[in-house]
Design an enzyme around this catalytic site. Structure first.
Site, PDB file in Angstrom:
ATOM      1  N   ARG A   1      -0.842  15.212  12.367  1.00  0.00           N
ATOM      2  CA  ARG A   1       0.116  14.805  11.329  1.00  0.00           C
ATOM      3  C   ARG A   1       0.430  16.029  10.485  1.00  0.00           C
ATOM      4  NH1 ARG A   1      -1.332   8.759   9.311  1.00  0.00           N
ATOM      5  NH2 ARG A   1       0.771   8.838   8.506  1.00  0.00           N
TER       6      ARG A   1
ATOM      7  N   ARG B   1      -8.578  -0.441   4.282  1.00  0.00           N
ATOM      8  CA  ARG B   1      -7.721   0.575   3.669  1.00  0.00           C
ATOM      9  C   ARG B   1      -6.379  -0.015   3.253  1.00  0.00           C
ATOM     10  NH1 ARG B   1      -5.984   4.696   7.349  1.00  0.00           N
ATOM     11  NH2 ARG B   1      -4.686   5.015   5.542  1.00  0.00           N
TER      12      ARG B   1
ATOM     13  N   LYS C   1       0.835  -1.213   0.000  1.00  0.00           N
ATOM     14  CA  LYS C   1       0.000   0.000   0.000  1.00  0.00           C
ATOM     15  C   LYS C   1       0.865   1.257   0.000  1.00  0.00           C
ATOM     16  CE  LYS C   1      -1.799   1.812   3.963  1.00  0.00           C
ATOM     17  NZ  LYS C   1      -1.604   3.276   4.076  1.00  0.00           N
ATOM     18  N   ASN C   2       1.831   1.296   0.895  1.00  0.00           N
ATOM     19  CA  ASN C   2       2.597   2.531   1.050  1.00  0.00           C
ATOM     20  C   ASN C   2       3.545   2.794  -0.112  1.00  0.00           C
ATOM     21  OD1 ASN C   2       1.257   3.001   3.383  1.00  0.00           O
ATOM     22  ND2 ASN C   2       2.993   2.641   4.759  1.00  0.00           N
TER      23      ASN C   2
ATOM     24  N   ASP D   1       4.402   1.019  11.982  1.00  0.00           N
ATOM     25  CA  ASP D   1       3.214   0.335  11.461  1.00  0.00           C
ATOM     26  C   ASP D   1       3.097  -1.104  11.964  1.00  0.00           C
ATOM     27  OD1 ASP D   1       2.425   2.571  10.120  1.00  0.00           O
ATOM     28  OD2 ASP D   1       3.020   1.877   8.131  1.00  0.00           O
TER      29      ASP D   1
ATOM     30  N   CYS E   1      -5.302  13.054  11.756  1.00  0.00           N
ATOM     31  CA  CYS E   1      -5.936  11.760  11.570  1.00  0.00           C
ATOM     32  C   CYS E   1      -5.884  11.010  12.872  1.00  0.00           C
ATOM     33  CB  CYS E   1      -5.262  10.965  10.477  1.00  0.00           C
ATOM     34  SG  CYS E   1      -3.819  10.126  11.072  1.00  0.00           S
TER      35      CYS E   1
HETATM   36  C1  UD1 Z   1       4.175   7.064   6.214  1.00  0.00           C
HETATM   37  C2  UD1 Z   1       3.319   5.834   6.033  1.00  0.00           C
HETATM   38  C3  UD1 Z   1       2.777   5.372   7.367  1.00  0.00           C
HETATM   39  C4  UD1 Z   1       3.901   5.179   8.357  1.00  0.00           C
HETATM   40  C5  UD1 Z   1       4.801   6.415   8.420  1.00  0.00           C
HETATM   41  C6  UD1 Z   1       6.036   6.208   9.265  1.00  0.00           C
HETATM   42  C7  UD1 Z   1       2.393   6.071   3.830  1.00  0.00           C
HETATM   43  C8  UD1 Z   1       1.173   6.287   2.996  1.00  0.00           C
HETATM   44  N1  UD1 Z   1       2.228   6.138   5.136  1.00  0.00           N
HETATM   45  O1  UD1 Z   1       3.334   8.074   6.734  1.00  0.00           O
HETATM   46  O2  UD1 Z   1       2.085   4.128   7.164  1.00  0.00           O
HETATM   47  O3  UD1 Z   1       3.361   4.922   9.633  1.00  0.00           O
HETATM   48  O4  UD1 Z   1       5.242   6.775   7.108  1.00  0.00           O
HETATM   49  O5  UD1 Z   1       6.772   5.133   8.793  1.00  0.00           O
HETATM   50  O6  UD1 Z   1       3.467   5.783   3.327  1.00  0.00           O
HETATM   51  N2  UD1 Z   1       6.120  14.927  10.430  1.00  0.00           N
HETATM   52  C9  UD1 Z   1       6.225  16.271  10.691  1.00  0.00           C
HETATM   53  N3  UD1 Z   1       6.077  17.162   9.666  1.00  0.00           N
HETATM   54  C10 UD1 Z   1       5.835  16.733   8.395  1.00  0.00           C
HETATM   55  C11 UD1 Z   1       5.738  15.358   8.124  1.00  0.00           C
HETATM   56  C12 UD1 Z   1       5.887  14.471   9.170  1.00  0.00           C
HETATM   57  O7  UD1 Z   1       6.446  16.686  11.835  1.00  0.00           O
HETATM   58  O8  UD1 Z   1       5.709  17.589   7.495  1.00  0.00           O
HETATM   59  C13 UD1 Z   1       6.275  13.953  11.531  1.00  0.00           C
HETATM   60  C14 UD1 Z   1       4.997  13.154  11.769  1.00  0.00           C
HETATM   61  O9  UD1 Z   1       4.101  13.843  12.619  1.00  0.00           O
HETATM   62  C15 UD1 Z   1       5.536  11.911  12.409  1.00  0.00           C
HETATM   63  C16 UD1 Z   1       6.888  11.721  11.724  1.00  0.00           C
HETATM   64  O10 UD1 Z   1       7.211  12.974  11.142  1.00  0.00           O
HETATM   65  O11 UD1 Z   1       5.740  12.125  13.775  1.00  0.00           O
HETATM   66  C17 UD1 Z   1       6.923  10.655  10.651  1.00  0.00           C
HETATM   67  O12 UD1 Z   1       5.926  10.915   9.704  1.00  0.00           O
HETATM   68  P1  UD1 Z   1       6.096  10.535   8.171  1.00  0.00           P
HETATM   69  O13 UD1 Z   1       7.343   9.731   7.970  1.00  0.00           O
HETATM   70  O14 UD1 Z   1       5.915  11.760   7.364  1.00  0.00           O
HETATM   71  O15 UD1 Z   1       4.849   9.590   7.947  1.00  0.00           O
HETATM   72  P2  UD1 Z   1       3.834   9.595   6.735  1.00  0.00           P
HETATM   73  O16 UD1 Z   1       4.546   9.862   5.463  1.00  0.00           O
HETATM   74  O17 UD1 Z   1       2.647  10.421   7.091  1.00  0.00           O
END
Ligand code: UD1
Length: 417
Positions: A121, A397, A22-23, A305, A116
């Site tokens: 996030r 999902r 999925k990711n 995850d 979410c």
């Molecule tokens: C992706 C995965 C999700 C997984 C996560 C961490 C997808 C669709 N989803 O989510 O399943 O749990 O990686 O491996 O691939 N953060 C910030 N600012 C930002 C972006 C992120 O502070 O602009 C923080 C988030 O709040 C979190 C951390 O960074 O604490 C990691 O998030 P991130 O790696 O961005 O996760 P996702 O891409 O949302």
């Protein structure tokens, strides 16, 4: 509303081929719009998040259809740069379309993805990276409006290795003039799969899998056919289910290297694991011991995850296992549901302590989020009696057909209205 009903307590035996990731497929579907032509994706899982991406692609004017086993996107007819609120709400990760739409059209307007179920996030890192490439982004009235007529490649350092920000920046950089160097990029295997896809399309990208990614923008693109990598979290789910229930399962279509921290924890808990090219075999007596302390971390650390999923496998283990959730603030919402099944878990801030109990009992539970729902499947196959799981749209999902897959491994499980 559908439910999943499990009669627990049966050993799991058999072989299973794991779905595509999925990711990995979600950013790839966004990347498909970079090329005004045809993308053919093989091994694409049929999930509600993929259906949500298909709806976005069609709204944008692309063709997106299943042709037999392949998902085919034709982005030559792309004619919109906005994504409305109802489509953005279906899936938070649709923010990845921002970088892709800006790269292809130079304009974008998306409703703000917001928070979410895992806590806040933020997308500040996404926006900062796009701004550094030259995009002008305004956040007003719940919308993100961007223009990027003259994006130029440059060196961008992410303050933390966000998966989504890395992907968004990679896609935007494909539309920027010259070279972009992304420093402190996320190293998740799904990023390497996105790179493989982009390269097959003609983009010049290298370094994914390491923390520095180099992108040469504005390269000519061509039609692409790509096979999506296997889903390491779905694989972790089925391994955890067999570990918890006991039995012997063989997973094929997996990359054992992507699962090394998960299999190490299951091994520490007493499972026997052997891995070969594209396969993993797990044997478990069902009587596990503590896995010590499990700390989630960016790849190659233990995946956030898989935290709920491993926790569910260790509810009956001898001794106490400590979980430290370092990625998301609010990722223990499954705990109350597991406790309804007899688990002994205490949570303080980012730490959860699981003290093994002699038995779990089937109960009426509900999914709180995608992986929290997967944890209920794992606990359900190991519990005595019947578990009835509600709000399974969360599970749908990310899992193509968990009832089919767990049944193939011998679980007594069904979908009910
Ligand atoms: C992706 C995965 C999700 C997984 C996560 C961490 C997808 C669709 N989803 O989510 O399943 O749990 O990686 O491996 O691939 N953060 C910030 N600012 C930002 C972006 C992120 O502070 O602009 C923080 C988030 O709040 C979190 C951390 O960074 O604490 C990691 O998030 P991130 O790696 O961005 O996760 P996702 O891409 O949302």
């Amino acid at each position: 509303m559908s439910h999943i009903i499990i009669q627990g307590g049966r050993r799991l035996e058999g072989a299973l081929s794991v779905q595509g990731a999925k990711n990995s497929v979600l950013p790839i579907l966004a990347a498909a719009i970079l090329h005004p032509g045809r993308t053919e994706l093989l091994g694409c899982p049929r999930l509600s998040d993929v259906e949500a991406s298909i709806r976005i692609l069609r709204y944008l004017g692309c063709r997106a259809d299943w042709e037999g086993e392949a998902l085919v996107v034709d982005a030559s007819t792309l004619n919109r740069w906005d994504i409305p609120d109802n489509l953005m709400r279906e899936m938070r990760s649709s923010v990845i379309f921002l970088g892709a739409i800006l790269a292809r059209l130079g304009w974008a307007e998306l409703s703000h993805p917001g928070g979410c179920e895992l806590g806040p996030r933020p997308i500040d890192l996404h926006l900062s990276a796009l701004r550094q490439l030259g995009a002008t982004l305004k956040e007003e009235g719940g919308f993100l409006r961007g223009s990027a007529q003259h994006m130029a490649g440059r060196e961008i350092t992410l303050s933390l290795p966000s998966v989504g920000a890395t992907e968004n920046a990679m896609l935007a950089a494909c539309g920027a003039e010259g070279e972009t160097l992304l420093i402190n990029a996320a190293r998740e295997p799904e990023i390497a799969d996105l790179q493989a896809f982009l390269r097959s399309m003609g983009c010049k990208v290298r370094g994914a899998g390491s923390s520095t990614i180099c992108i040469q923008g504005r390269q000519p693109t061509h039609d692409v056919r790509h096979t999506v990598m296997p889903d390491r979290i779905a694989a972790a789910t089925y391994l955890a289910a067999a570990a918890a229930a006991g039995g012997e399962v063989e997973l094929t279509q997996v990359d054992p290297r992507h699962l090394s921290t998960v299999t190490a924890a299951l091994h520490a808990a007493g499972c026997q694991i052997s891995a070969g090219e594209g396969r993993i075999v797990l044997r478990s007596t069902g009587r596990l011991r503590s896995a010590g302390t499990v700390r989630t971390a960016p790849y190659p650390g233990f995946p956030t995850d898989a935290q709920a999923i491993l926790m569910a496998a260790l509810l009956r283990a001898w001794g106490a296992t400590v979980f430290v959730e370092n990625i998301f603030e609010n990722r223990y919402r499954h705990v109350d549901e597991l406790c309804r099944m007899g688990a002994d878990i205490s949570v303080a801030d980012r730490v959860a302590v699981v003290t093994g109990v002699p038995a779990l009992y089937g109960a009426e539970v509900r999914c709180t989020d995608l992986r929290g729902g997967a944890a209920l499947l794992v606990a359900g196959v190991a519990a005595e009696g019947q578990t009835r799981i509600g709000d399974i749209f969360h599970i749908q999902r990310g899992y193509e057909d968990p009832v089919r897959d767990l049944r193939a491994l011998g679980a007594e499980i069904e979908l009910a209205q």
